[in-house]
Design an enzyme around this catalytic site. Structure first.
Site, PDB file in Angstrom:
ATOM      1  N   HIS A   2      -8.941  -9.024   4.042  1.00 28.35           N
ATOM      2  CA  HIS A   2      -9.158  -7.767   4.771  1.00 28.35           C
ATOM      3  C   HIS A   2      -8.508  -7.867   6.143  1.00 28.35           C
ATOM      4  O   HIS A   2      -9.136  -7.634   7.176  1.00 28.35           O
ATOM      5  CB  HIS A   2     -10.644  -7.440   4.898  1.00 28.35           C
ATOM      6  CG  HIS A   2     -10.894  -5.964   4.974  1.00 28.35           C
ATOM      7  ND1 HIS A   2     -12.033  -5.359   4.510  1.00 28.35           N
ATOM      8  CD2 HIS A   2     -10.126  -4.939   5.454  1.00 28.35           C
ATOM      9  CE1 HIS A   2     -11.970  -4.041   4.697  1.00 28.35           C
ATOM     10  NE2 HIS A   2     -10.809  -3.776   5.275  1.00 28.35           N
ATOM     11  N   ASP A  34      -6.799  -6.497  -0.560  1.00 26.62           N
ATOM     12  CA  ASP A  34      -7.095  -6.821   0.831  1.00 26.62           C
ATOM     13  C   ASP A  34      -8.536  -6.466   1.175  1.00 26.62           C
ATOM     14  O   ASP A  34      -9.147  -7.073   2.046  1.00 26.62           O
ATOM     15  CB  ASP A  34      -6.145  -6.075   1.780  1.00 26.62           C
ATOM     16  CG  ASP A  34      -6.292  -6.535   3.223  1.00 26.62           C
ATOM     17  OD1 ASP A  34      -6.269  -7.761   3.453  1.00 26.62           O
ATOM     18  OD2 ASP A  34      -6.442  -5.682   4.110  1.00 26.62           O
ATOM     19  N   ARG A  50     -11.249   0.002   1.588  1.00 22.22           N
ATOM     20  CA  ARG A  50     -12.624  -0.489   1.601  1.00 22.22           C
ATOM     21  C   ARG A  50     -12.993  -1.070   0.247  1.00 22.22           C
ATOM     22  O   ARG A  50     -12.577  -0.578  -0.801  1.00 22.22           O
ATOM     23  CB  ARG A  50     -13.604   0.648   1.926  1.00 22.22           C
ATOM     24  CG  ARG A  50     -13.618   1.058   3.391  1.00 22.22           C
ATOM     25  CD  ARG A  50     -14.219  -0.027   4.274  1.00 22.22           C
ATOM     26  NE  ARG A  50     -14.251   0.361   5.679  1.00 22.22           N
ATOM     27  CZ  ARG A  50     -13.286   0.130   6.554  1.00 22.22           C
ATOM     28  NH1 ARG A  50     -12.186  -0.485   6.155  1.00 22.22           N
ATOM     29  NH2 ARG A  50     -13.407   0.495   7.815  1.00 22.22           N
ATOM     30  N   GLU A 107     -17.547  -9.336   1.181  1.00 24.31           N
ATOM     31  CA  GLU A 107     -16.708  -9.955   2.210  1.00 24.31           C
ATOM     32  C   GLU A 107     -17.560 -10.781   3.169  1.00 24.31           C
ATOM     33  O   GLU A 107     -18.637 -10.334   3.564  1.00 24.31           O
ATOM     34  CB  GLU A 107     -15.950  -8.875   2.989  1.00 24.31           C
ATOM     35  CG  GLU A 107     -14.945  -8.122   2.127  1.00 24.31           C
ATOM     36  CD  GLU A 107     -14.105  -7.123   2.916  1.00 24.31           C
ATOM     37  OE1 GLU A 107     -14.351  -6.961   4.135  1.00 24.31           O
ATOM     38  OE2 GLU A 107     -13.210  -6.502   2.321  1.00 24.31           O
ATOM     39  N   GLY A 156      -5.172  -6.524   6.726  1.00 32.05           N
ATOM     40  CA  GLY A 156      -3.966  -5.709   6.742  1.00 32.05           C
ATOM     41  C   GLY A 156      -3.712  -4.973   8.037  1.00 32.05           C
ATOM     42  O   GLY A 156      -2.560  -4.700   8.387  1.00 32.05           O
ATOM     43  N   ALA A 157      -4.758  -4.617   8.769  1.00 31.62           N
ATOM     44  CA  ALA A 157      -4.576  -3.840   9.999  1.00 31.62           C
ATOM     45  C   ALA A 157      -4.933  -4.637  11.249  1.00 31.62           C
ATOM     46  O   ALA A 157      -5.154  -4.058  12.315  1.00 31.62           O
ATOM     47  CB  ALA A 157      -5.412  -2.567   9.950  1.00 31.62           C
TER      48      ALA A 157
END
Length: 318
Positions: free
Chosen positions: A279, A255, A231, A260, A281-282
């Site tokens: 952001h 990331d 985060r 954001e 990565g997942a």
């Protein structure tokens, strides 16, 4: 087992027909409605006793019958800020669903920084055969800030790369396989000073906001790198910018960001010792599927009167 009668379930998002059937089956006869956005059908929102999604303040106020809210996200700081922090409804999250790809992303960023992978990308763009001596992760120390699902998966991956692994977590008495030494938050500076890579995998909570600022970045080795995959807001952007431009640390892989989307005017885009990812990565199909599994399991538990999993401690923020 006699299943008690339950009120309507409102599920937001996009699902395949087979996935909708799985959710209906888990509801065991309770009415289930699917919407793209929670605010699309005001009458369904008002009647729902269970909501899968992240209601904003107005939607939460309209959901007068809701007793349980499930967030599709792993981190619930946005849900709590929208009013669920003081709402009587139980809040559950999808925590753990993105742990594997986030840990993979952290390893990728560490490898890219350690080997200066952007240099190869620039050489390829210029059609240059440019060989150089680079580093290796073997023998280096990885300090993981936050030993939850992602942190522990990263520990296993870092150990597979023959790294020493240190960790910081609030509850130090829990098993942490793959971690050579677990430290309480009071030892943060000690872990920072010993680590060649510091990876932030902690959730965004009031306790972690601004956790890493100027004193912490100055505690790191000048040769060390910072990687942030959980985060934004845990690391002070202002302090990090100084650290990267004034040489307090060697570089960073980011990331998660304090703001954001990262503004076009942000200096982080242009820094030669920084790798920026959005952001992302997942953002995998498997992450989505694992989040659905958490909700389906919890919906079964709900209708059977069994304890839910991934219940958020609203006072702790996760």
């Amino acid at each position: 087992m006699v299943v008690p009668e339950h009120g309507p379930v409102l599920v937001s998002g996009r699902f395949e027909p087979a996935e909708e059937e799985r959710i209906r089956a888990a509801a065991a006869g309770a009415p289930v409605d699917f919407v793209r956005r929670l605010g699309d059908r005001a009458e369904l929102l008002a009647a729902a006793t269970v909501i899968a999604g992240s209601p904003n303040r107005a939607e939460l106020a309209a959901a007068s019958a809701v007793r349980w809210v499930h967030s599709w996200a792993a981190g619930v700081n946005g849900d709590l800020a929208a009013g669920l922090d003081e709402h009587p409804a139980v809040l559950t999250s999808s925590t753990g669903n993105g742990a594997i790809p986030l840990a993979e992303h952290a390893m990728m960023l560490m490898l890219m920084l350690n080997r200066d992978a952007p240099r190869w990308a620039r050489a390829q763009a210029g059609h240059r055969w440019e060989r150089f001596q680079h580093g290796e992760l073997n023998g280096l120390t990885c300090g993981i800030i936050g030993l939850g699902h992602c942190g522990l998966d990263l520990a296993a991956k870092a150990r597979a790369f023959h790294m020493q692994v240190l960790g910081v977590r609030r509850r130090t008495g829990l098993p942490c396989p793959g971690v050579d030494a677990v430290h309480p938050p009071e030892d943060l500076h000690l872990v920072l000073a010993e680590s060649d890579f510091v990876v932030v995998t902690a959730p965004g909570t009031p306790a972690t906001a601004g956790l890493i600022g100027e004193p912490e970045l100055k505690a790191m080795k000048e040769s060390a790198h910072l990687v942030v995959v959980s985060r934004g807001g845990i690391v002070s952007d202002r302090a990090l910018l100084r650290a990267l431009t004034e040489g307090w640390i060697a570089g960073a892989g980011l990331d998660a960001h304090g703001e954001e989307p990262l503004p076009e005017s942000s200096p982080f885009w242009e820094l030669p010792n920084v790798i920026v990812t959005p952001h992302n990565g997942a953002t995998t199909e498997a992450t989505r599927r694992r989040g659905l599994e958490v909700f389906v399991d919890n919906l079964r538990r709900h209708v059977q009167g069994r304890p839910l999993v991934n219940v958020v401690d609203k006072s702790a923020g996760y």
